[in-house]
Design a protein around this motif. Sequence first.
Motif, PDB file in Angstrom:
ATOM      1  N   PRO A  32     -31.773  -9.605 -10.245  1.00  0.00           N
ATOM      2  CA  PRO A  32     -30.370  -9.856  -9.771  1.00  0.00           C
ATOM      3  C   PRO A  32     -29.437  -8.881 -10.217  1.00  0.00           C
ATOM      4  N   LEU A  33     -29.379  -8.482 -11.377  1.00  0.00           N
ATOM      5  CA  LEU A  33     -28.414  -7.583 -11.884  1.00  0.00           C
ATOM      6  C   LEU A  33     -29.012  -5.808 -11.325  1.00  0.00           C
ATOM      7  N   LEU A  34     -30.075  -5.555 -11.202  1.00  0.00           N
ATOM      8  CA  LEU A  34     -30.324  -4.227 -10.777  1.00  0.00           C
ATOM      9  C   LEU A  34     -29.927  -4.134  -9.332  1.00  0.00           C
ATOM     10  N   THR A  35     -30.414  -5.334  -8.587  1.00  0.00           N
ATOM     11  CA  THR A  35     -29.961  -5.134  -6.993  1.00  0.00           C
ATOM     12  C   THR A  35     -28.635  -5.511  -6.513  1.00  0.00           C
ATOM     13  N   LEU A  36     -27.828  -6.046  -7.391  1.00  0.00           N
ATOM     14  CA  LEU A  36     -26.508  -6.594  -7.122  1.00  0.00           C
ATOM     15  C   LEU A  36     -25.575  -5.616  -6.349  1.00  0.00           C
ATOM     16  N   ALA A  37     -25.308  -5.496  -5.257  1.00  0.00           N
ATOM     17  CA  ALA A  37     -24.464  -4.781  -4.141  1.00  0.00           C
ATOM     18  C   ALA A  37     -22.845  -5.074  -4.403  1.00  0.00           C
ATOM     19  N   ASP A  81     -20.839   9.363   9.954  1.00  0.00           N
ATOM     20  CA  ASP A  81     -21.445   8.644   8.767  1.00  0.00           C
ATOM     21  C   ASP A  81     -20.727   9.133   7.739  1.00  0.00           C
ATOM     22  N   CYS A  82     -20.835   8.408   6.715  1.00  0.00           N
ATOM     23  CA  CYS A  82     -20.524   8.994   5.294  1.00  0.00           C
ATOM     24  C   CYS A  82     -21.235   9.887   4.685  1.00  0.00           C
ATOM     25  N   ASP A  83     -20.977  11.234   4.994  1.00  0.00           N
ATOM     26  CA  ASP A  83     -21.714  12.314   4.275  1.00  0.00           C
ATOM     27  C   ASP A  83     -21.368  12.592   2.896  1.00  0.00           C
ATOM     28  N   ALA A  84     -20.194  12.081   2.448  1.00  0.00           N
ATOM     29  CA  ALA A  84     -19.780  12.353   1.303  1.00  0.00           C
ATOM     30  C   ALA A  84     -20.030  11.249   0.173  1.00  0.00           C
ATOM     31  N   GLY A  85     -21.003  10.209   0.705  1.00  0.00           N
ATOM     32  CA  GLY A  85     -21.272   9.106  -0.353  1.00  0.00           C
ATOM     33  C   GLY A  85     -20.060   7.970  -0.148  1.00  0.00           C
ATOM     34  N   TYR A  86     -20.301   6.967  -1.067  1.00  0.00           N
ATOM     35  CA  TYR A  86     -19.520   5.850  -0.982  1.00  0.00           C
ATOM     36  C   TYR A  86     -18.636   5.651  -2.301  1.00  0.00           C
ATOM     37  N   ASP A  87     -17.604   4.834  -2.361  1.00  0.00           N
ATOM     38  CA  ASP A  87     -16.782   4.524  -3.445  1.00  0.00           C
ATOM     39  C   ASP A  87     -17.042   2.944  -3.899  1.00  0.00           C
ATOM     40  N   TYR A  88     -17.450   2.472  -4.960  1.00  0.00           N
ATOM     41  CA  TYR A  88     -17.697   1.330  -5.216  1.00  0.00           C
ATOM     42  C   TYR A  88     -16.729   0.723  -6.199  1.00  0.00           C
ATOM     43  N   ASN A  89     -16.395  -0.786  -5.925  1.00  0.00           N
ATOM     44  CA  ASN A  89     -15.574  -1.432  -6.603  1.00  0.00           C
ATOM     45  C   ASN A  89     -16.286  -2.585  -7.501  1.00  0.00           C
ATOM     46  N   VAL A  90     -16.999  -2.021  -8.680  1.00  0.00           N
ATOM     47  CA  VAL A  90     -17.621  -2.946  -9.617  1.00  0.00           C
ATOM     48  C   VAL A  90     -16.779  -3.636 -10.521  1.00  0.00           C
ATOM     49  N   THR A  91     -17.164  -5.194  -9.986  1.00  0.00           N
ATOM     50  CA  THR A  91     -16.440  -6.313 -10.847  1.00  0.00           C
ATOM     51  C   THR A  91     -17.448  -7.241 -11.577  1.00  0.00           C
ATOM     52  N   GLU A  92     -18.531  -7.178 -11.113  1.00  0.00           N
ATOM     53  CA  GLU A  92     -19.519  -7.906 -11.852  1.00  0.00           C
ATOM     54  C   GLU A  92     -20.836  -7.347 -12.306  1.00  0.00           C
ATOM     55  N   GLY A  93     -21.525  -7.618 -13.337  1.00  0.00           N
ATOM     56  CA  GLY A  93     -22.589  -7.130 -13.726  1.00  0.00           C
ATOM     57  C   GLY A  93     -22.802  -5.786 -13.970  1.00  0.00           C
ATOM     58  N   LEU A  94     -23.645  -4.886 -13.610  1.00  0.00           N
ATOM     59  CA  LEU A  94     -23.762  -3.539 -14.283  1.00  0.00           C
ATOM     60  C   LEU A  94     -22.855  -2.652 -13.630  1.00  0.00           C
ATOM     61  N   THR A  95     -22.243  -1.798 -14.529  1.00  0.00           N
ATOM     62  CA  THR A  95     -21.372  -0.736 -13.831  1.00  0.00           C
ATOM     63  C   THR A  95     -22.088   0.331 -12.900  1.00  0.00           C
ATOM     64  N   ASP A  96     -23.399   0.346 -13.537  1.00  0.00           N
ATOM     65  CA  ASP A  96     -24.376   1.354 -12.916  1.00  0.00           C
ATOM     66  C   ASP A  96     -25.721   0.804 -12.668  1.00  0.00           C
ATOM     67  N   ASN A  97     -25.953   0.148 -11.492  1.00  0.00           N
ATOM     68  CA  ASN A  97     -27.498  -0.050 -11.059  1.00  0.00           C
ATOM     69  C   ASN A  97     -28.053   0.819 -10.203  1.00  0.00           C
ATOM     70  N   ILE A  98     -29.038   0.371  -9.378  1.00  0.00           N
ATOM     71  CA  ILE A  98     -29.798   1.152  -8.460  1.00  0.00           C
ATOM     72  C   ILE A  98     -29.019   1.288  -7.217  1.00  0.00           C
ATOM     73  N   VAL A  99     -28.383   0.343  -6.903  1.00  0.00           N
ATOM     74  CA  VAL A  99     -27.651   0.412  -5.433  1.00  0.00           C
ATOM     75  C   VAL A  99     -26.433   1.471  -5.733  1.00  0.00           C
ATOM     76  N   THR A 100     -25.813   1.303  -6.818  1.00  0.00           N
ATOM     77  CA  THR A 100     -24.675   2.568  -6.964  1.00  0.00           C
ATOM     78  C   THR A 100     -25.194   3.908  -7.227  1.00  0.00           C
ATOM     79  N   GLU A 101     -26.284   3.794  -7.752  1.00  0.00           N
ATOM     80  CA  GLU A 101     -26.715   5.201  -8.251  1.00  0.00           C
ATOM     81  C   GLU A 101     -27.416   5.961  -6.981  1.00  0.00           C
ATOM     82  N   TRP A 102     -28.098   5.195  -6.281  1.00  0.00           N
ATOM     83  CA  TRP A 102     -28.709   5.848  -5.185  1.00  0.00           C
ATOM     84  C   TRP A 102     -28.194   5.599  -3.523  1.00  0.00           C
ATOM     85  N   ASP A 103     -27.040   4.741  -3.965  1.00  0.00           N
ATOM     86  CA  ASP A 103     -26.397   4.407  -2.521  1.00  0.00           C
ATOM     87  C   ASP A 103     -27.192   3.830  -1.487  1.00  0.00           C
ATOM     88  N   LEU A 104     -27.747   2.508  -2.270  1.00  0.00           N
ATOM     89  CA  LEU A 104     -28.690   1.818  -1.447  1.00  0.00           C
ATOM     90  C   LEU A 104     -27.978   0.794  -0.515  1.00  0.00           C
TER      91      LEU A 104
END
Length: 521
Positions: A32-37, A81-104
């Motif tokens: 759950p922590l690794l895949t939290l979007a 499409d978003c060619d430049a990537g995405y900006d994330y607003n992390v408020t819960e869990g890990l600040t860096d998980n697989i979703v934010t690192e690989w833009d899943l």
Amino acid sequence: MVLALGRKKQRLLIALSILPNLFLAFLLSSDPLLTLAPAFCCRPSPAPQAANGSARVEKADGDQAQCKHVLVNGSQSCVKDCDAGYDYNVTEGLTDNIVTEWDLVCSRYWLVPVEEVCFILGTLTGCLGLGYTADRLGRQKSLLVSLMLAVVFGVLVCVSPSPPVFITMRFCLAAASAGVFLTLYVTRVELCDPSLRLLATMMSGLTVFAGELLLLAVALGSGSWRGLLGTGAAPLSLFLCYGIPGVFPESPRWLLLSERTGDMSSFSDRSERQRDDDSFSELDTESSSSPGRPHLSFPELLHSRNIWKNLCVLGFTSFISHGISHCYSSFRGDVRGFTPSFYWTYLLSVCAGGGAWLLLWATVDRCGRRGILLLAMTLTGLASLILLGLMDYLSESAMTVFSIMGLFSSQAAASLSILFTAEVMPTIIRGSGVGAVMALGCVGRLSSPLMNLRNHYGYFLHHVVYSSLALLAVLSILLLPESKRKPLPQTLADGEQYRRPPLVRRRRDNVPLLATPNPET
């Protein structure tokens, strides 16, 4: 041989079998922590320079707001499409998980449920494969192999460069971690007296509960998914010392079914001096009735109807209890149309598991395994029927109460079904039997990522099916035997003797209807 261990050695080995669960929780409960979007938005790319200098980038409207942006050039506009990537607003869990690192997210979101499914399938594979290995090669060898694989694949997961490599390594890590958990579980049950089995299993469950709480604390402290998994995999290398002779010996019950004369002779000198210790009196009475090594006969196993009946009923109960538990965590969100807080969902599930173990410890030895399992599944089905039938009339607080009741009872049923299996399966197939019941629990858990892939579409029908099967499981539990304070079966013939007690005891009248006349009177 068995009495030579002594009570102190017995309790030391039980403690050594419980300690690794603290770190296994990092590997088995971190999904759950690794895949939290987190919340995200499209990062606008630099606008191209137009001839009149009026080109600009705007956010898209509607469903495309997060995954696309609008390029406006004068009176013309186009969606890109978003060619430049995405900006994330992390408020819960890990600040860096697989979703934010690989833009899943967006078009790559499907990789998240695929990772969750592969992780559950890896756990299923480990339960089946390494459970059989523990029966054929021994508990100690299976444990050491599983530990080495868990350490190796734990390191490979932490250095994964891409999602496909990560998913593959997570599959292997889940299989190895499940093998460690299963082998320790079976060994711990076989080391315990009937009076200690529930206590030792409860302490193991509470250790997992403490590990899941520690997992959340480490996640908030480290913030990196690589550091989180490394914290769980690195300490497992210390438990490789269990392979040193004398530190964590082979299960005495498995040795009684094998031809390990060297291992048995090492206990012979001490066993005569400790006959006054009754800590293993159960095994002492069985050692004389287990000559040689009874090889597993597959035709005999196929004709062991009572063993198969117990395994099918407990496997079906494990499937239902594991599959329906996530329905209660997300029920309010599915009905009201909002996503609950991650901390609320995670802590509710973890605390329900810990509380379920405390309830089992307080009631199971008094009321019996079958009675408490029947009560837990009844409460699970009842909570589902109330939530599904009265959801338009229940208040927020009432819906929360019944969701917690259903989650609590389903966790208790899932934990008790595994303990029940370990007690009714004979030693010769105990690893395979417990592994099969855990594997069926994994099959039930597969519904959670599949529902996430469909954005919880059809959640009502999904919950109705599981609640209907829960009521069917209540009837099937009546076919189970009672294993409270009974010795563990050793062979298939012993396992066949575990039969359902009669629902109503017949009163036997020993007074004859017609008394025989006394010839002397």
